[in-house]
Design an enzyme around this catalytic site. Structure first.
Site, PDB file in Angstrom:
ATOM      1  N   HIS A 216      11.099  -1.423  -0.656  1.00 38.76           N
ATOM      2  CA  HIS A 216      10.409  -0.662   0.391  1.00 38.76           C
ATOM      3  C   HIS A 216       8.990  -1.134   0.686  1.00 38.76           C
ATOM      4  CE1 HIS A 216       8.680   1.323  -3.107  1.00 38.76           C
ATOM      5  NE2 HIS A 216       7.725   1.772  -2.319  1.00 38.76           N
TER       6      HIS A 216
HETATM    7  C1  UD1 Z   1       4.571   5.575  -0.283  1.00 37.13           C
HETATM    8  C2  UD1 Z   1       3.483   5.074  -1.224  1.00 37.13           C
HETATM    9  C3  UD1 Z   1       4.086   4.070  -2.199  1.00 37.13           C
HETATM   10  C4  UD1 Z   1       5.295   4.613  -2.907  1.00 37.13           C
HETATM   11  C5  UD1 Z   1       6.294   5.087  -1.878  1.00 37.13           C
HETATM   12  C6  UD1 Z   1       7.517   5.666  -2.541  1.00 37.13           C
HETATM   13  C7  UD1 Z   1       1.241   4.950  -0.208  1.00 37.13           C
HETATM   14  C8  UD1 Z   1       0.229   4.026   0.349  1.00 37.13           C
HETATM   15  N1  UD1 Z   1       2.425   4.386  -0.503  1.00 37.13           N
HETATM   16  O1  UD1 Z   1       4.954   4.484   0.529  1.00 37.13           O
HETATM   17  O2  UD1 Z   1       3.108   3.746  -3.174  1.00 37.13           O
HETATM   18  O3  UD1 Z   1       5.885   3.618  -3.719  1.00 37.13           O
HETATM   19  O4  UD1 Z   1       5.660   6.066  -1.056  1.00 37.13           O
HETATM   20  O5  UD1 Z   1       8.393   6.193  -1.636  1.00 37.13           O
HETATM   21  O6  UD1 Z   1       0.982   6.110  -0.374  1.00 37.13           O
HETATM   22  N2  UD1 Z   1       9.054   8.748   5.823  1.00 37.13           N
HETATM   23  C9  UD1 Z   1      10.106   9.583   6.117  1.00 37.13           C
HETATM   24  N3  UD1 Z   1      10.270  10.680   5.336  1.00 37.13           N
HETATM   25  C10 UD1 Z   1       9.473  10.964   4.291  1.00 37.13           C
HETATM   26  C11 UD1 Z   1       8.407  10.098   3.998  1.00 37.13           C
HETATM   27  C12 UD1 Z   1       8.218   8.985   4.775  1.00 37.13           C
HETATM   28  O7  UD1 Z   1      10.853   9.364   7.040  1.00 37.13           O
HETATM   29  O8  UD1 Z   1       9.690  11.983   3.616  1.00 37.13           O
HETATM   30  C13 UD1 Z   1       8.823   7.564   6.666  1.00 37.13           C
HETATM   31  C14 UD1 Z   1       7.454   7.605   7.305  1.00 37.13           C
HETATM   32  O9  UD1 Z   1       7.510   8.217   8.529  1.00 37.13           O
HETATM   33  C15 UD1 Z   1       7.071   6.150   7.401  1.00 37.13           C
HETATM   34  C16 UD1 Z   1       7.805   5.505   6.239  1.00 37.13           C
HETATM   35  O10 UD1 Z   1       8.819   6.423   5.825  1.00 37.13           O
HETATM   36  O11 UD1 Z   1       7.531   5.587   8.572  1.00 37.13           O
HETATM   37  C17 UD1 Z   1       6.872   5.186   5.114  1.00 37.13           C
HETATM   38  O12 UD1 Z   1       6.301   6.372   4.526  1.00 37.13           O
HETATM   39  P1  UD1 Z   1       4.811   6.407   3.906  1.00 37.13           P
HETATM   40  O13 UD1 Z   1       4.586   7.678   3.195  1.00 37.13           O
HETATM   41  O14 UD1 Z   1       3.867   5.988   4.937  1.00 37.13           O
HETATM   42  O15 UD1 Z   1       4.745   5.243   2.853  1.00 37.13           O
HETATM   43  P2  UD1 Z   1       5.839   4.710   1.841  1.00 37.13           P
HETATM   44  O16 UD1 Z   1       6.267   3.372   2.316  1.00 37.13           O
HETATM   45  O17 UD1 Z   1       6.885   5.751   1.583  1.00 37.13           O
END
Ligand code: UD1
Length: 374
Positions: A216
């Site tokens: 991811h």
């Molecule tokens: C975050 C953490 C990372 C961790 C990861 C585990 C930061 C900088 N990064 O990264 O350290 O390893 O989580 O999962 O904090 N999204 C959903 N549903 C959710 C959460 C996110 O659809 O419940 C989508 C968001 O809209 C976004 C993408 O997933 O487009 C990434 O989510 P985001 O929380 O920005 O960062 P992660 O890549 O999950």
């Protein structure tokens, strides 16, 4: 029992999936002390950075984490948008009701944002999993670690390397507490409860006959080209085994644009904690770009191949079962060949990863807060 006015309120911050397994045992350890008359109190603040049931609520339920006292409901956004939203809303909370200490865990955006807010309101900050460094400033997590540790008062660490990093940064010895790994507290406490996912029989999975993969990090999954190359290389190098791939929402977006994937890849939703770790515990190997997963495979003795150039958890390589191979998909074939030929290190368990870390943290928090009011 202590009077309400004697309670020392600790804010426990959780925002994203890897935070939840780190806070669960800390809450339990604080509760255990309270049952014996401790003045420690806690308030669980969920920032809402992760909000899908599969990324958040499932973990609360399986790990018996109480309902958060507060949910800041910040949701998705860019790094700056998320940081700003968390800061504004957490500041409002603290201005309404102060806590005596802000405890943050790990390295996600919520960790850094809440640490900044608390420290600016002169509320001391404790950081669990402090001091680890990848040296890679292209990872948002590395910036989060550095900023958080620059304004942390009490550093709870998982390894001697982390202690050294903090010493080199000029942190006084008396503020560093080498306690071990709360993620491993959760792993060891829940191991007897691991259970197969619902697709286990349907997909005819059996122990040692499949590989687990998670991916991811933006560097690996934000470009269609690089994700396609990784998937093809993995599928081709696993000698016909199935590859179970729980897909993170970030990865799902790129995958949707890719179209068909190799047929031995089994794409599944993000798995709840007990099912995911069942899959890991019985896997031939794990291929990942996560940090936390490398700690869990180390403790379970499962070979782990990390597709990153750096790690902030070097003990998973020097002591554990992890190998860093970088992000070039060409490295996968020779690495998996070594695995199938039985040439993989056995690995050991790093010091203090013993399931008792949260008890040590709760005991220390009580001493620190007692000393602060004395
Ligand atoms: C975050 C953490 C990372 C961790 C990861 C585990 C930061 C900088 N990064 O990264 O350290 O390893 O989580 O999962 O904090 N999204 C959903 N549903 C959710 C959460 C996110 O659809 O419940 C989508 C968001 O809209 C976004 C993408 O997933 O487009 C990434 O989510 P985001 O929380 O920005 O960062 P992660 O890549 O999950």
């Amino acid at each position: 029992m202590p009077q309400q006015e004697d309670i020392r309120l600790v804010d426990i911050i959780a925002g994203a999936r890897p935070n939840f397994m780190k806070i669960a045992p800390i809450i339990r350890a604080i509760e255990a002390r309270r049952a014996h008359g401790s003045c420690l109190g806690w308030r669980l603040v969920h920032t809402g950075q992760h909000y899908d049931a599969r990324m958040s609520a499932d973990f609360f339920e399986q790990l018996n984490i109480p309902e958060p006292h507060v949910n800041l409901e910040v949701g998705s956004g860019t790094q700056a948008e998320q940081t700003a939203a968390i800061m504004v809303r957490y500041e409002q909370l603290l201005l309404k009701e102060r806590s005596q200490l802000c405890l943050v865990v790990g390295d996600v955006t919520s960790t850094m944002a809440c640490a900044i807010v608390a420290q600016k309101l002169c509320i001391p900050v404790a950081h669990v999993e402090a001091g680890i460094r990848s040296g890679d400033w292209t990872m948002p997590e590395e910036i989060n670690r550095m900023v958080t540790d620059a304004i942390t008062n009490y550093f709870f660490t998982t390894s001697e390397v982390a202690n050294q990093n903090l010493r080199h940064a000029g942190v006084a010895e008396g503020r560093i507490f080498f306690v071990g790994n709360t993620m491993i507290d959760t792993l060891l406490a829940n191991r007897p409860r691991f259970r197969p996912p619902e697709f286990w029989n349907r997909q005819q999975l059996s122990a040692g006959q499949y590989v687990v993969m998670t991916m991811h990090r933006p560097a690996n999954v934000d470009s269609e080209q690089s994700l396609r190359a990784v998937l093809q290389a993995i599928a081709a190098a696993v000698r016909g085994l199935k590859v179970v791939f729980p897909v993170h929402p970030r990865t799902a977006k790129t995958l949707a644009a890719l179209g068909a994937v190799p047929s031995n890849l089994l794409l599944v939703d993000p798995q709840p904690y007990l099912e995911f770790n069942y899959l890991v515990q019985h896997a031939k190997a794990v291929i990942t770009d996560s940090g936390g997963v490398t700690e869990e495979t180390t403790v379970m003795g499962i070979p782990c191949i990390t597709m990153r150039n750096t790690t902030e958890r070097p003990e998973t390589v020097s002591i554990g079962t992890n190998e860093l191979i970088g992000t070039d998909p060409d490295r996968l074939a020779p690495t998996l060949e070594a695995l199938f030929d039985g040439r993989w290190k056995r690995g050991g368990i790093p010091p203090l990863w013993d399931g008792k870390t949260s008890e040590r943290i709760a005991e220390r928090l009580e001493e620190l807060l007692d000393a602060a009011v004395a």
